[in-house]
Motif scaffolding. Structure first.
Motif, PDB file in Angstrom:
ATOM      1  N   ILE A  65       0.870  -8.918 -35.302  1.00 40.81           N
ATOM      2  CA  ILE A  65       0.626 -10.349 -35.100  1.00 40.81           C
ATOM      3  C   ILE A  65      -0.338 -10.872 -36.160  1.00 40.81           C
ATOM      4  O   ILE A  65      -0.096 -11.912 -36.779  1.00 40.81           O
ATOM      5  CB  ILE A  65       0.077 -10.614 -33.686  1.00 40.81           C
ATOM      6  N   GLU A  66      -1.421 -10.144 -36.383  1.00 42.49           N
ATOM      7  CA  GLU A  66      -2.419 -10.570 -37.372  1.00 42.49           C
ATOM      8  C   GLU A  66      -1.829 -10.631 -38.775  1.00 42.49           C
ATOM      9  O   GLU A  66      -2.099 -11.571 -39.526  1.00 42.49           O
ATOM     10  CB  GLU A  66      -3.624  -9.631 -37.338  1.00 42.49           C
ATOM     11  N   ARG A  73      -0.215 -18.190 -43.049  1.00 37.33           N
ATOM     12  CA  ARG A  73      -1.326 -19.047 -43.498  1.00 37.33           C
ATOM     13  C   ARG A  73      -1.464 -19.058 -45.015  1.00 37.33           C
ATOM     14  O   ARG A  73      -1.721 -20.097 -45.615  1.00 37.33           O
ATOM     15  CB  ARG A  73      -2.643 -18.565 -42.888  1.00 37.33           C
ATOM     16  N   LEU A  74      -1.288 -17.900 -45.645  1.00 37.80           N
ATOM     17  CA  LEU A  74      -1.528 -17.782 -47.083  1.00 37.80           C
ATOM     18  C   LEU A  74      -0.336 -18.173 -47.951  1.00 37.80           C
ATOM     19  O   LEU A  74      -0.511 -18.655 -49.061  1.00 37.80           O
ATOM     20  CB  LEU A  74      -1.946 -16.350 -47.429  1.00 37.80           C
ATOM     21  N   PHE A  80       3.781 -24.856 -41.228  1.00 37.12           N
ATOM     22  CA  PHE A  80       4.426 -23.706 -40.599  1.00 37.12           C
ATOM     23  C   PHE A  80       3.404 -22.969 -39.750  1.00 37.12           C
ATOM     24  O   PHE A  80       2.227 -22.933 -40.075  1.00 37.12           O
ATOM     25  CB  PHE A  80       4.948 -22.720 -41.651  1.00 37.12           C
ATOM     26  N   PHE A  81       3.864 -22.342 -38.673  1.00 39.56           N
ATOM     27  CA  PHE A  81       2.971 -21.486 -37.903  1.00 39.56           C
ATOM     28  C   PHE A  81       3.743 -20.324 -37.307  1.00 39.56           C
ATOM     29  O   PHE A  81       4.962 -20.370 -37.142  1.00 39.56           O
ATOM     30  CB  PHE A  81       2.238 -22.265 -36.796  1.00 39.56           C
ATOM     31  N   ALA A  82       3.016 -19.275 -37.021  1.00 38.05           N
ATOM     32  CA  ALA A  82       3.531 -18.114 -36.298  1.00 38.05           C
ATOM     33  C   ALA A  82       2.384 -17.635 -35.429  1.00 38.05           C
ATOM     34  O   ALA A  82       1.261 -17.490 -35.899  1.00 38.05           O
ATOM     35  CB  ALA A  82       3.975 -17.025 -37.255  1.00 38.05           C
ATOM     36  N   ASN A  94       5.072 -27.844 -37.697  1.00 36.71           N
ATOM     37  CA  ASN A  94       4.384 -29.066 -37.292  1.00 36.71           C
ATOM     38  C   ASN A  94       4.145 -29.134 -35.778  1.00 36.71           C
ATOM     39  O   ASN A  94       4.347 -30.167 -35.151  1.00 36.71           O
ATOM     40  CB  ASN A  94       5.178 -30.278 -37.777  1.00 36.71           C
ATOM     41  N   GLY A  95       3.749 -28.009 -35.186  1.00 31.86           N
ATOM     42  CA  GLY A  95       3.424 -27.966 -33.769  1.00 31.86           C
ATOM     43  C   GLY A  95       4.591 -27.729 -32.830  1.00 31.86           C
ATOM     44  O   GLY A  95       4.406 -27.577 -31.633  1.00 31.86           O
TER      45      GLY A  95
END
Length: 103
Positions: A65-66, A73-74, A80-82, A94-95
């Motif tokens: 996960i990390e 992020r990088l 974008f997110f995970a 975007n949420g």
């Protein structure tokens, strides 16, 4: 999403839109009944189905996960997110969650 991350004339955008998004859009817009290939549903609706079928979800390893969160992020656009939610690895923009993956 692709308007924000890729230029209008970039070949990688064209490939992405033709290979992935066009099929999904065609499925949702033009197909009904037996011609429909997929029926997108929220991942949370699958939790009771999985349990009812006798499957048990496995906790996602924290180190994985990390690593995924750090990579997103990088290397990806800030929208974008995970992240991990209820033993699901969710990915989105975007949420809004677009995909949910479970072990």
């Amino acid at each position: 999403m692709s308007e924000t991350t890729l230029g209008h004339e970039e070949k990688s955008r064209l490939v992405l839109e033709q290979a992935m998004l066009a099929k999904d859009a065609m499925n949702v817009i033009a197909c009904e009944g037996t011609t429909r290939i997929e029926r997108p549903e929220r991942y949370k609706r699958w939790i009771p189905r999985i349990r009812k079928s006798g499957f048990v979800q496995i906790h996602l390893p924290e180190e994985i996960i990390e690593k995924i969160e750090a990579k997103v992020r990088l290397q990806y656009h800030r929208k974008f997110f995970a992240r991990e939610e209820n033993n699901w690895m969710v990915q989105g923009w975007n949420g809004r969650v677009l995909y949910g993956l479970s072990l």
